[in-house]
Design a protein around this motif. Structure first.
Motif, PDB file in Angstrom:
ATOM      1  N   LEU A  21      -3.856  -6.185  -2.124  1.00 26.62           N
ATOM      2  CA  LEU A  21      -3.594  -5.180  -1.100  1.00 26.62           C
ATOM      3  C   LEU A  21      -4.868  -4.520  -0.578  1.00 26.62           C
ATOM      4  O   LEU A  21      -4.805  -3.720   0.357  1.00 26.62           O
ATOM      5  CB  LEU A  21      -2.657  -4.101  -1.660  1.00 26.62           C
ATOM      6  CG  LEU A  21      -1.219  -4.562  -1.957  1.00 26.62           C
ATOM      7  CD1 LEU A  21      -0.492  -3.515  -2.787  1.00 26.62           C
ATOM      8  CD2 LEU A  21      -0.469  -4.856  -0.660  1.00 26.62           C
ATOM      9  N   TYR A  57      -7.218  -2.604  -2.427  1.00 26.82           N
ATOM     10  CA  TYR A  57      -7.728  -1.414  -3.095  1.00 26.82           C
ATOM     11  C   TYR A  57      -9.156  -1.653  -3.572  1.00 26.82           C
ATOM     12  O   TYR A  57      -9.535  -2.766  -3.920  1.00 26.82           O
ATOM     13  CB  TYR A  57      -6.824  -1.026  -4.262  1.00 26.82           C
ATOM     14  CG  TYR A  57      -5.545  -0.352  -3.813  1.00 26.82           C
ATOM     15  CD1 TYR A  57      -5.485   1.032  -3.675  1.00 26.82           C
ATOM     16  CD2 TYR A  57      -4.409  -1.094  -3.506  1.00 26.82           C
ATOM     17  CE1 TYR A  57      -4.315   1.657  -3.250  1.00 26.82           C
ATOM     18  CE2 TYR A  57      -3.240  -0.486  -3.074  1.00 26.82           C
ATOM     19  CZ  TYR A  57      -3.199   0.899  -2.951  1.00 26.82           C
ATOM     20  OH  TYR A  57      -2.050   1.509  -2.518  1.00 26.82           O
ATOM     21  N   TYR A  71       2.404   1.473  -4.404  1.00 26.54           N
ATOM     22  CA  TYR A  71       1.046   1.124  -3.972  1.00 26.54           C
ATOM     23  C   TYR A  71       1.070   0.224  -2.732  1.00 26.54           C
ATOM     24  O   TYR A  71       0.173   0.300  -1.887  1.00 26.54           O
ATOM     25  CB  TYR A  71       0.290   0.454  -5.114  1.00 26.54           C
ATOM     26  CG  TYR A  71      -0.217   1.434  -6.146  1.00 26.54           C
ATOM     27  CD1 TYR A  71      -1.267   2.289  -5.856  1.00 26.54           C
ATOM     28  CD2 TYR A  71       0.360   1.507  -7.413  1.00 26.54           C
ATOM     29  CE1 TYR A  71      -1.739   3.195  -6.799  1.00 26.54           C
ATOM     30  CE2 TYR A  71      -0.106   2.402  -8.363  1.00 26.54           C
ATOM     31  CZ  TYR A  71      -1.158   3.253  -8.050  1.00 26.54           C
ATOM     32  OH  TYR A  71      -1.615   4.148  -8.982  1.00 26.54           O
ATOM     33  N   SER A 126      -0.767   1.242   0.819  1.00 26.71           N
ATOM     34  CA  SER A 126      -1.684   0.331   1.505  1.00 26.71           C
ATOM     35  C   SER A 126      -1.244   0.088   2.944  1.00 26.71           C
ATOM     36  O   SER A 126      -2.067   0.105   3.872  1.00 26.71           O
ATOM     37  CB  SER A 126      -1.764  -0.991   0.747  1.00 26.71           C
ATOM     38  OG  SER A 126      -2.564  -1.924   1.430  1.00 26.71           O
TER      39      SER A 126
END
Length: 348
Positions: free
Chosen positions: A45, A47, A329, A333
């Protein structure tokens, strides 16, 4: 005085803080597998980094052997930075940490972060069991950080005591804090600073001011770099997010009661679980906890960023159901990518 440029949520890196919770009815091994899966999803994603924190003697947290877990996560991923948020330096001889993280950085070059805290991450009896002595104190923290920096420096190659591996490696060191003490130390040493506002919000703004005003450029960092932590529990609907968040509230209720439990499943209502004083204490500790659907959390995180002007956010989503945690999460994102601005390039 350093000039701070206004930032938007989409301008900055976002990272993951994983406390490696042990779930009720599950084992620490289950927690490790969940963490690896979450790290792999976080990497996909986009991060920036994936940090875990050192805690001891807590049945609800499985990250006591933090360096070992960092190796496990780094070995199961390929690009995301992996590190400690943080290693509690009073529990360890600096040479041991230099060797551990030197080994990690040798195995996973340019991917390992070393965040350092001065709290024990445990109670006093456990601290004594870890150290065998409490002759040292948190007041030794600055000297221990300096010693650790020395072991990593190439100039230490002529010393009778050397960190092999570790010496001369590029291992970013962060100072972590929940007060102004670590903020001033990070500023004086010219190191990046991370504030634990996800559970200790009181001195957030004072600490950021102290850090920025005391900052001195160093070889590793020319300008202040701040990362602030918050809890973010995001779901497709507001009601679902608030239901998921009851696990987090229950865990902090246990903290103020001095009770240790695995992370509990969510419940429909917490009103009968706490009194007014306990409820106030929990909500105060979790002041920077953002719960809701993506649009709600996006607005709240932007307001948080406006007030801190952080260079980076690190978010914890302590959710009982692993699929719902991954989904949180994922939604964070997606909501960050929807804003129309140029990406901010991290200097760390």
């Amino acid at each position: 005085m350093n000039t701070i440029q206004p930032r938007k949520l989409s301008d900055i890196p976002i990272s993951v803080l994983d406390l490696v919770p042990v779930l009720a009815g599950k084992t620490p091994a289950d927690s490790f597998h969940n963490s690896l899966n979450l790290a792999q999803q976080a990497e996909r994603l986009g991060y920036k980094r994936y940090w875990m924190a050192e805690h001891h003697n807590m049945v609800g947290i499985a990250s006591s052997a933090t360096a070992v877990l960092i190796g496990y996560i780094a070995g199961g991923t390929s690009t995301i930075r992996v590190g400690s948020g943080g290693i509690m330096l009073p529990n360890h001889a600096p040479l041991v940490i230099a060797e551990q993280f030197g080994t990690l950085a040798s195995l996973y070059p340019d991917r390992i972060d070393l965040g350092l805290g001065r709290a024990p991450g445990s109670d006093q009896l456990t601290a004594m069991a870890l150290r065998r002595s409490l002759q040292g104190s948190v007041n030794d923290f600055p000297e221990n950080v300096e010693e650790l920096l020395t072991y990593f420096s190439i100039e230490n190659s002529t010393s009778p005591v050397r960190a092999i591996p570790g010496e001369g490696l590029n291992i970013p060191i962060w100072i972590l804090g929940s007060s102004t003490f670590g903020a001033q130390l990070a500023g004086i040493l010219g190191l990046p600073y991370a504030f634990a506002s996800h559970f200790a919000p009181t001195y957030l703004h004072a600490a950021l001011q102290v850090y920025r005003e005391s900052f001195r450029p160093s070889e590793s960092l020319k300008e202040p770099y701040v990362m602030v932590a918050a809890n973010a529990i995001v779901a497709d609907t507001e009601d679902e997010a608030h239901l998921l968040a009851t696990s987090l509230y229950a865990s902090f209720l246990n903290v103020i009661r001095g009770k240790s439990q695995p992370l509990q499943p969510p419940v429909e209502n917490l009103e009968d679980s706490w009194n007014d004083s306990e409820e106030y204490s929990v909500y105060h500790m979790l002041r920077y906890t953002f719960i809701g659907n993506p649009q709600q959390v996006k607005e709240n995180l932007q307001a948080f960023l406006d007030s801190t002007q952080a260079n980076e956010l690190i978010l914890s989503s302590p959710i009982y159901d692993h699929a719902a945690r991954v989904r949180s999460y994922q939604l964070i994102s997606e909501m960050q990518r929807t804003a129309e601005t140029v990406k901010y390039e991290s200097a760390i």
